[in-house]
Design an enzyme around this catalytic site. Structure first.
Site, PDB file in Angstrom:
ATOM      1  N   GLU A  35       0.801  -1.218   0.000  1.00  0.00           N
ATOM      2  CA  GLU A  35       0.000   0.000   0.000  1.00  0.00           C
ATOM      3  C   GLU A  35       0.839   1.276   0.000  1.00  0.00           C
ATOM      4  O   GLU A  35       0.364   2.336   0.410  1.00  0.00           O
ATOM      5  CB  GLU A  35      -0.949  -0.007   1.201  1.00  0.00           C
ATOM      6  CG  GLU A  35      -2.009  -1.086   1.078  1.00  0.00           C
ATOM      7  CD  GLU A  35      -3.107  -0.893   2.087  1.00  0.00           C
ATOM      8  OE1 GLU A  35      -4.199  -0.476   1.707  1.00  0.00           O
ATOM      9  OE2 GLU A  35      -2.836  -1.156   3.274  1.00  0.00           O
ATOM     10  N   HIS A  54      -0.757   5.527   7.980  1.00  0.00           N
ATOM     11  CA  HIS A  54      -1.867   4.681   7.546  1.00  0.00           C
ATOM     12  C   HIS A  54      -2.098   3.647   8.635  1.00  0.00           C
ATOM     13  O   HIS A  54      -1.163   2.982   9.071  1.00  0.00           O
ATOM     14  CB  HIS A  54      -1.544   4.000   6.220  1.00  0.00           C
ATOM     15  CG  HIS A  54      -2.532   2.940   5.842  1.00  0.00           C
ATOM     16  ND1 HIS A  54      -3.891   3.195   5.807  1.00  0.00           N
ATOM     17  CD2 HIS A  54      -2.392   1.638   5.513  1.00  0.00           C
ATOM     18  CE1 HIS A  54      -4.520   2.092   5.459  1.00  0.00           C
ATOM     19  NE2 HIS A  54      -3.638   1.136   5.279  1.00  0.00           N
ATOM     20  N   HIS A  56      -4.895   0.681  10.700  1.00  0.00           N
ATOM     21  CA  HIS A  56      -6.052  -0.218  10.691  1.00  0.00           C
ATOM     22  C   HIS A  56      -6.705  -0.248  12.070  1.00  0.00           C
ATOM     23  O   HIS A  56      -7.240  -1.278  12.488  1.00  0.00           O
ATOM     24  CB  HIS A  56      -5.620  -1.637  10.303  1.00  0.00           C
ATOM     25  CG  HIS A  56      -4.927  -1.726   8.981  1.00  0.00           C
ATOM     26  ND1 HIS A  56      -4.071  -2.753   8.654  1.00  0.00           N
ATOM     27  CD2 HIS A  56      -4.973  -0.916   7.895  1.00  0.00           C
ATOM     28  CE1 HIS A  56      -3.607  -2.575   7.422  1.00  0.00           C
ATOM     29  NE2 HIS A  56      -4.123  -1.464   6.939  1.00  0.00           N
TER      30      HIS A  56
END
Ligand SMILES: [Zn+2]
Length: 200
Positions: A35, A54, A56
């Site tokens: 990613e 980034h 999760h």
């Protein structure tokens, strides 16, 4: 950014330099994070951004899944969330058999456009990205995005929360930016205590 590695395992030796196409400038044999296009395309689109997180975070995921449950700034540390867009949905761009990942430059470009000039963008069923002018700024926003979610969810159980107005969000963000180093120094000391090695 790091080569493909769980974040908690990354050391300075794992950090690679990539270009705007997500290709390594050196150490070309390293396995790359799939990613990386999130980062490459945001950096390409946003010259004001010097750091991207980034995540999760499971605290944030519910707010990427329920269209009626919009994430909104709810406390004084989270003014940067004002005007957040609905979650970006990879399925809108990559079809029904997508894997919810930003795995190529085309999706990265569309995700960066979705972020626009904001500080945070949600990603349906996956997570979010937080950006900032510096590493401390982006990390602060990532951590406090998750905390805003926890607080908002708790408040919603009690009733309809009072969110920050846009003028309040602007004022809160200005105040927090002026003292963000307090939290950053604490987080650094905690990491140093855990690793006792390379943080500086
Ligand atoms: Zn991801």
């Amino acid at each position: 950014m790091s080569r493909s590695l769980a974040p908690g395992l990354v050391t300075p030796a794992d950090v690679l330099e990539l270009d705007f196409a997500g290709k390594p400038v050196s150490n070309v044999g390293a396995q790359l994070f799939v990613e990386r296009f999130i980062h490459a395309e945001i950096y390409r689109a946003r010259p004001d951004v010097n750091a991207i997180v980034h995540s999760h975070s499971p605290s944030v995921l519910p707010f990427t899944l329920v269209p009626s449950a919009r994430l909104r700034p709810i406390c004084h540390t989270c003014g940067f969330l004002d005007g957040l867009a609905p979650p970006f949905d990879v399925a809108d761009h990559a079809g029904p058999a997508n894997d919810l990942l930003i795995r190529n430059a085309e999706l990265g470009c569309k995700f960066a456009a979705h972020l626009g000039s904001r500080a945070v963008a949600l990603l349906r069923g996956h997570g979010f990205a937080a950006v900032g002018a510096s590493v401390p700024n982006a990390v602060f926003r990532a951590i406090y995005t998750a905390r805003n979610c926890d607080i908002q969810l708790a408040a919603m159980r009690l009733g309809e929360p009072i969110y920050l107005s846009s003028p309040e969000a602007v004022a809160c963000e200005e105040a927090i930016l002026a003292q963000a180093s307090r939290a950053w120094m604490l987080w650094l000391s905690q990491i140093q205590a855990e690793t006792s090695q390379w943080v500086s």
